[in-house]
Scaffold this active site. Sequence first.
Site, PDB file in Angstrom:
ATOM      1  N   PHE A   1       2.553   0.707  -5.171  1.00  0.00           N
ATOM      2  CA  PHE A   1       3.841   0.455  -6.324  1.00  0.00           C
ATOM      3  C   PHE A   1       3.676   0.725  -7.837  1.00  0.00           C
ATOM      4  O   PHE A   1       3.592  -0.185  -8.448  1.00  0.00           O
ATOM      5  CB  PHE A   1       4.236  -1.190  -6.060  1.00  0.00           C
ATOM      6  CG  PHE A   1       4.993  -1.416  -4.936  1.00  0.00           C
ATOM      7  CD1 PHE A   1       5.316  -0.359  -4.013  1.00  0.00           C
ATOM      8  CD2 PHE A   1       5.400  -2.876  -4.660  1.00  0.00           C
ATOM      9  CE1 PHE A   1       6.457  -0.801  -2.844  1.00  0.00           C
ATOM     10  CE2 PHE A   1       6.080  -3.109  -3.359  1.00  0.00           C
ATOM     11  CZ  PHE A   1       6.492  -1.962  -2.489  1.00  0.00           C
TER      12      PHE A   1
ATOM     13  N   ASN B   1       0.642  -0.981   1.329  1.00  0.00           N
ATOM     14  CA  ASN B   1      -0.465  -0.994   0.292  1.00  0.00           C
ATOM     15  C   ASN B   1      -0.419  -2.040  -0.637  1.00  0.00           C
ATOM     16  O   ASN B   1      -1.112  -2.030  -1.683  1.00  0.00           O
ATOM     17  CB  ASN B   1       0.092   0.479  -0.642  1.00  0.00           C
ATOM     18  CG  ASN B   1      -0.377   1.815   0.375  1.00  0.00           C
ATOM     19  OD1 ASN B   1      -1.273   1.673   1.272  1.00  0.00           O
ATOM     20  ND2 ASN B   1       0.735   2.773   0.266  1.00  0.00           N
ATOM     21  N   THR B   2       0.673  -2.945  -0.296  1.00  0.00           N
ATOM     22  CA  THR B   2       0.760  -4.280  -1.206  1.00  0.00           C
ATOM     23  C   THR B   2       0.174  -5.234  -0.203  1.00  0.00           C
ATOM     24  O   THR B   2       0.703  -5.585   0.597  1.00  0.00           O
ATOM     25  CB  THR B   2       1.887  -4.594  -1.767  1.00  0.00           C
ATOM     26  OG1 THR B   2       2.478  -3.468  -2.787  1.00  0.00           O
ATOM     27  CG2 THR B   2       1.864  -5.831  -2.615  1.00  0.00           C
TER      28      THR B   2
ATOM     29  N   ASN C   1      -0.660   8.119   1.666  1.00  0.00           N
ATOM     30  CA  ASN C   1      -0.605   7.665   0.305  1.00  0.00           C
ATOM     31  C   ASN C   1      -0.861   6.285   0.163  1.00  0.00           C
ATOM     32  O   ASN C   1      -0.819   5.501   1.314  1.00  0.00           O
ATOM     33  CB  ASN C   1       0.719   7.909  -0.700  1.00  0.00           C
ATOM     34  CG  ASN C   1       1.694   6.540  -0.383  1.00  0.00           C
ATOM     35  OD1 ASN C   1       1.583   5.397  -1.062  1.00  0.00           O
ATOM     36  ND2 ASN C   1       2.656   6.477   0.479  1.00  0.00           N
TER      37      ASN C   1
ATOM     38  N   LYS D   1      14.429  -2.817   3.946  1.00  0.00           N
ATOM     39  CA  LYS D   1      13.527  -1.910   4.173  1.00  0.00           C
ATOM     40  C   LYS D   1      12.483  -2.104   5.142  1.00  0.00           C
ATOM     41  O   LYS D   1      11.697  -3.034   4.596  1.00  0.00           O
ATOM     42  CB  LYS D   1      13.035  -0.866   3.006  1.00  0.00           C
ATOM     43  CG  LYS D   1      12.195   0.200   3.593  1.00  0.00           C
ATOM     44  CD  LYS D   1      12.086   1.325   2.336  1.00  0.00           C
ATOM     45  CE  LYS D   1      11.465   2.529   2.881  1.00  0.00           C
ATOM     46  NZ  LYS D   1      11.251   3.651   1.977  1.00  0.00           N
TER      47      LYS D   1
ATOM     48  N   SER E   1       5.979  -1.763   2.364  1.00  0.00           N
ATOM     49  CA  SER E   1       4.769  -1.117   2.126  1.00  0.00           C
ATOM     50  C   SER E   1       3.606  -1.600   2.397  1.00  0.00           C
ATOM     51  O   SER E   1       3.179  -2.720   2.552  1.00  0.00           O
ATOM     52  CB  SER E   1       4.771  -0.884   0.382  1.00  0.00           C
ATOM     53  OG  SER E   1       3.626  -0.383  -0.028  1.00  0.00           O
TER      54      SER E   1
ATOM     55  N   ASN F   1       9.572   2.568   6.646  1.00  0.00           N
ATOM     56  CA  ASN F   1       8.393   3.152   5.574  1.00  0.00           C
ATOM     57  C   ASN F   1       7.517   3.935   6.381  1.00  0.00           C
ATOM     58  O   ASN F   1       7.382   4.606   7.436  1.00  0.00           O
ATOM     59  CB  ASN F   1       7.982   1.806   4.839  1.00  0.00           C
ATOM     60  CG  ASN F   1       7.429   2.117   3.474  1.00  0.00           C
ATOM     61  OD1 ASN F   1       6.814   3.181   3.219  1.00  0.00           O
ATOM     62  ND2 ASN F   1       7.754   1.263   2.732  1.00  0.00           N
TER      63      ASN F   1
END
Length: 352
Positions: free
Chosen positions: A114, A174-175, A110, A212, A172, A241
């Site tokens: 967010f 993806n940020t 993915n 996390k 994450s 993650n």
Amino acid sequence: MDLYRAALPLIRALPAEAAHDLTLRLLESGLAPAPRVAADPPALAVELWGRRFPNPVGLAAGFDKDARVPDAMLRFGFGFVETGTVTPHPQAGNAKPRLFRLPEDRAVINRFGFNNRGLDAYAARLAARPRAGIVGANVGKNKDQADAVADYVAGIERVAPLADYLVVNVSSPNTPGLRDLQRREPLLALARAVLAARARAVPAGAPPLLLKVAPDLTDEDRDDIAQVALESGVDGLVVGNTTVSRPAGLRAAAKGEAGGLSGRPLFPLSTAVLGDLWRRTQGRIPIVGAGGVASGADAYAKIRAGASLVQLYTALVYEGPGLVRRIKAELAALLARDGFARAAEAVGADHR
């Protein structure tokens, strides 16, 4: 549970994100029937942070970003459910398509970024639900926010009175720039700021606060995280993650897509990092183990590596919610086989 298993091929026939959205809508509407779940064996109960978890198997963040269906998911037999990641302001996330199944590998990639409806809607839903079962709140930062600490503080202040535990997501992939917060100085500053925010929001009896972290950590990163966990006063870690690495042997056509990989291929890496952080913190910091859990044996391996609790998500895509019941039964059998009267006795057993 047979009904859900029968529906899985129909759901999987949809594009991945559409299938996820449909699942949430069915759960939220009440059209999905509530399963009958037997009481958990006493050996699976976990006492942690002054809370009693009926079993150590939880739903990871990402499934229910907007706290739409935590109680529906608890009814499937999870010992706890983590909602989020939520950011202060709504954001659309990255461009679609951004969710890819890797069925041959029992994995998912993915790059959501967010996507969520924002803190106001999220907090309203948590406030409206009955306080039954253990539900956590996972907070992040908006993509365009330069002051990351301000976003995390805003999230913690808002949800601390509403959740049973709190998670600060700095992992994450993806940020842009988010994982830089895992280095010692920025992570320590962030931990102190969110702990202060929690104290302001809930002066007494505050929920535990966890960090996390990613599985993609250098040796220096791991040392930094362990030191911050011990020095800052946080209550635990979630490890970890998704991974930006691509383990050898992936077969699915989508294996080259950008984003975070989760599911079966993540299990060895995430479990090794979990065990390493348990050793570096001398077992003094409770760890929630996530990444690739798809069986009771997987959950047991995480626990023996140092996890007090475990989480799953991707395996549900392929196995359906009946997986939760199977994992618990298998885990109870493994504990009994090895002479553990309760799950807590097995935590970190591989290091003893």
